[in-house]
Each structure stands twice: as C-alpha cells, then as structure tokens.
Design an enzyme around this catalytic site. Structure first.
Site, short mmCIF file in Angstrom:
data_model
loop_
_atom_site.label_atom_id
_atom_site.label_comp_id
_atom_site.label_asym_id
_atom_site.label_seq_id
_atom_site.Cartn_x
_atom_site.Cartn_y
_atom_site.Cartn_z
N GLY A 13 -10.56 7.60 -2.78
CA GLY A 13 -11.17 6.94 -3.98
C GLY A 13 -9.97 7.37 -5.09
N GLU A 60 -7.54 3.11 -6.95
CA GLU A 60 -8.42 2.75 -5.86
C GLU A 60 -9.81 2.92 -6.46
OE1 GLU A 60 -9.37 1.18 -3.33
OE2 GLU A 60 -8.34 2.33 -1.64
N ARG A 102 0.07 8.99 -5.61
CA ARG A 102 0.47 8.32 -4.37
C ARG A 102 1.05 6.94 -4.44
NH1 ARG A 102 -5.19 8.69 -4.39
NH2 ARG A 102 -6.48 7.01 -3.79
N ASN A 162 -5.36 11.08 3.91
CA ASN A 162 -5.27 10.21 4.93
C ASN A 162 -5.55 10.94 6.34
OD1 ASN A 162 -3.03 7.66 3.43
ND2 ASN A 162 -5.21 7.94 3.27
N ARG A 178 0.86 -1.17 0.08
CA ARG A 178 -0.08 0.12 0.27
C ARG A 178 0.87 1.31 -0.12
NH1 ARG A 178 -3.80 2.61 4.60
NH2 ARG A 178 -4.65 4.30 3.42
N HIS A 179 0.08 2.37 -0.72
CA HIS A 179 1.28 3.50 -0.53
C HIS A 179 1.22 4.28 0.62
CE1 HIS A 179 -2.28 5.76 0.06
NE2 HIS A 179 -3.23 5.28 -0.50
N GLY A 180 2.08 4.97 0.81
CA GLY A 180 2.23 5.82 1.91
C GLY A 180 1.09 7.04 2.13
N GLN A 181 1.54 7.50 3.30
CA GLN A 181 0.65 8.46 3.94
C GLN A 181 0.28 9.87 2.93
OE1 GLN A 181 1.71 11.71 6.89
NE2 GLN A 181 1.05 10.25 8.35
#
Length: 215
Positions: free
Chosen positions: A28, A88, A64, A21, A14-17
């Site tokens: 989305g 997403e 991201r 977030n 999964r991508h970073g912050q």
C-alpha cells in the site's frame, strides 16, 4: 494509427522489487525501499525505456518508485517530478500483512474485493478514489508534452491498473480484466481518434510472476 500520425504516449512503469514483494506483504502506501535486485531491474529497464525518447517523467514520491525513476533520469538527464497522487492505494490495517493473514483476519472484506465489490480494504481507499487522484496527475503532465511526445509515469501496480482502466473508459468493475504488472515492467497507452488505446501491456521482460498488492 501508423507511426507517422501517432499522438502522444503514456508509459506506465511499475517500480522494482522490494523486500515486502518477496515476503508477500501488502505494501500500500507504506514507504518500502527497493532490494538490490529491484535496483538492478530498474537500471536494466531504464536503458530500454530511454530508447522511447521520453520527454517527461513523473513518479510517485514513495521511495520504491522514486528510486526506480532515478535510474531513468540517470540515463536520459530528465528531471523527475514527484507527486503523491501517484502513490499506491492506502489500505489501512491490511498494510504489512501477508495475503494469508489478510484472508484469515478479513475474510469477508477480502471475498467482496475479489468479487469486484467496492471495498475500502483495511479501511482505506476505494479503487475509484485512487483513479480520481492519479489520473489528473497523468493528464496534467500529458498537456505539457509536445505533439507525439512521450510521458513516463513511475508508479505502483494497483494505481497503474486503476489509472489505465479509467483512461480507457472501462467501468471500475472491469479494471480487473487488466492483468497485473511484474516488477519494473510497463504498459503503454497511445492517443487514438476516439481516446486512449492500450498499445502494450506488462512489457519489458520474459513472463514473470506478478507479485504485488493487486493480485
């Protein structure tokens, strides 16, 4: 399977912050960048994932995820392939709203989603439709791996959950049984004699809150 006979592996990362977030906003398919913390998370995780000796990297084309994948490319020299199929979930009018705003403005829709009913959140995609577009991207990339090769898939929390659920053969109602991924954490599927197996889930750090669209 023991180490001498394992098949190919797929690492879902999964991508970073991101700023959204932190604000608790539903991202989305909105193209939101990483925060400085998110970039640092990606850089740290990339060094750990490089130790798995990946053979290929495929990523969502949203910024991201693409920027997260770039950190792994920097330490491995592997060229990242970007594919919109790994984006997403598109969630229409939910995108950009906080969780509280969604519950206030779309109470029935939110309740049905939480109960596991097929819901087009904000008029967007069904979870099964996300799996329909994401899993073929993953499996096509797997076909090009060497025996016992490793693929890293850089994507988003919801898409990763749906792809893993589909690849494990779970009914879509039960995809919720897979807990969400924290930013820049990963899960690993491995080939077994009867299909894909979940080898690790939400790995890569000490336990942290999961902040994202699919929680």
């Amino acid at each position: 399977m023991n180490g001498s006979s394992r098949g190919r592996r797929v690492v879902f990362w999964r991508h970073g912050q991101t700023p959204w977030n932190l604000e608790g906003r539903f991202q989305g398919s909105t193209d939101i960048p990483l925060t400085e913390t998110g970039t640092a998370q990606a850089r740290r995780a990339a060094r750990l994932l490089a130790a798995l000796s990946p053979d290929a990297v495929v990523a969502s084309d949203l910024q991201r995820a693409a920027d997260t994948a770039a950190e792994l490319a920097a330490v491995t020299g592997i060229e990242v392939v970007h594919d919109a199929g790994l984006r997403e979930t598109y969630a229409g009018s939910w995108q950009g709203l906080t969780n509280q705003e969604i519950q206030e403005q779309y109470a029935e829709e939110y309740r049905a989603w939480k109960l596991g009913e097929p819901v087009r959140r904000g008029g967007g995609e069904l979870g099964t439709e996300v799996a329909d577009r994401a899993v073929p991207v993953v499996l096509d990339a797997v076909k090009n791996l060497p025996d016992r090769g490793t693929l890293v898939v850089v994507s988003h929390g919801g898409t990763i959950r749906m792809a893993i659920g589909r690849m494990l053969g779970l009914d879509s109602y039960h995809w919720e049984a897979l807990g969400g991924l924290s930013n820049c954490c990963w899960s690993i599927l491995g080939e077994g004699a009867r299909g894909w197996r979940l080898l690790e889930h939400n790995a890569g750090t000490l336990p942290e809150p999961v902040i994202g669209d699919d929680t």
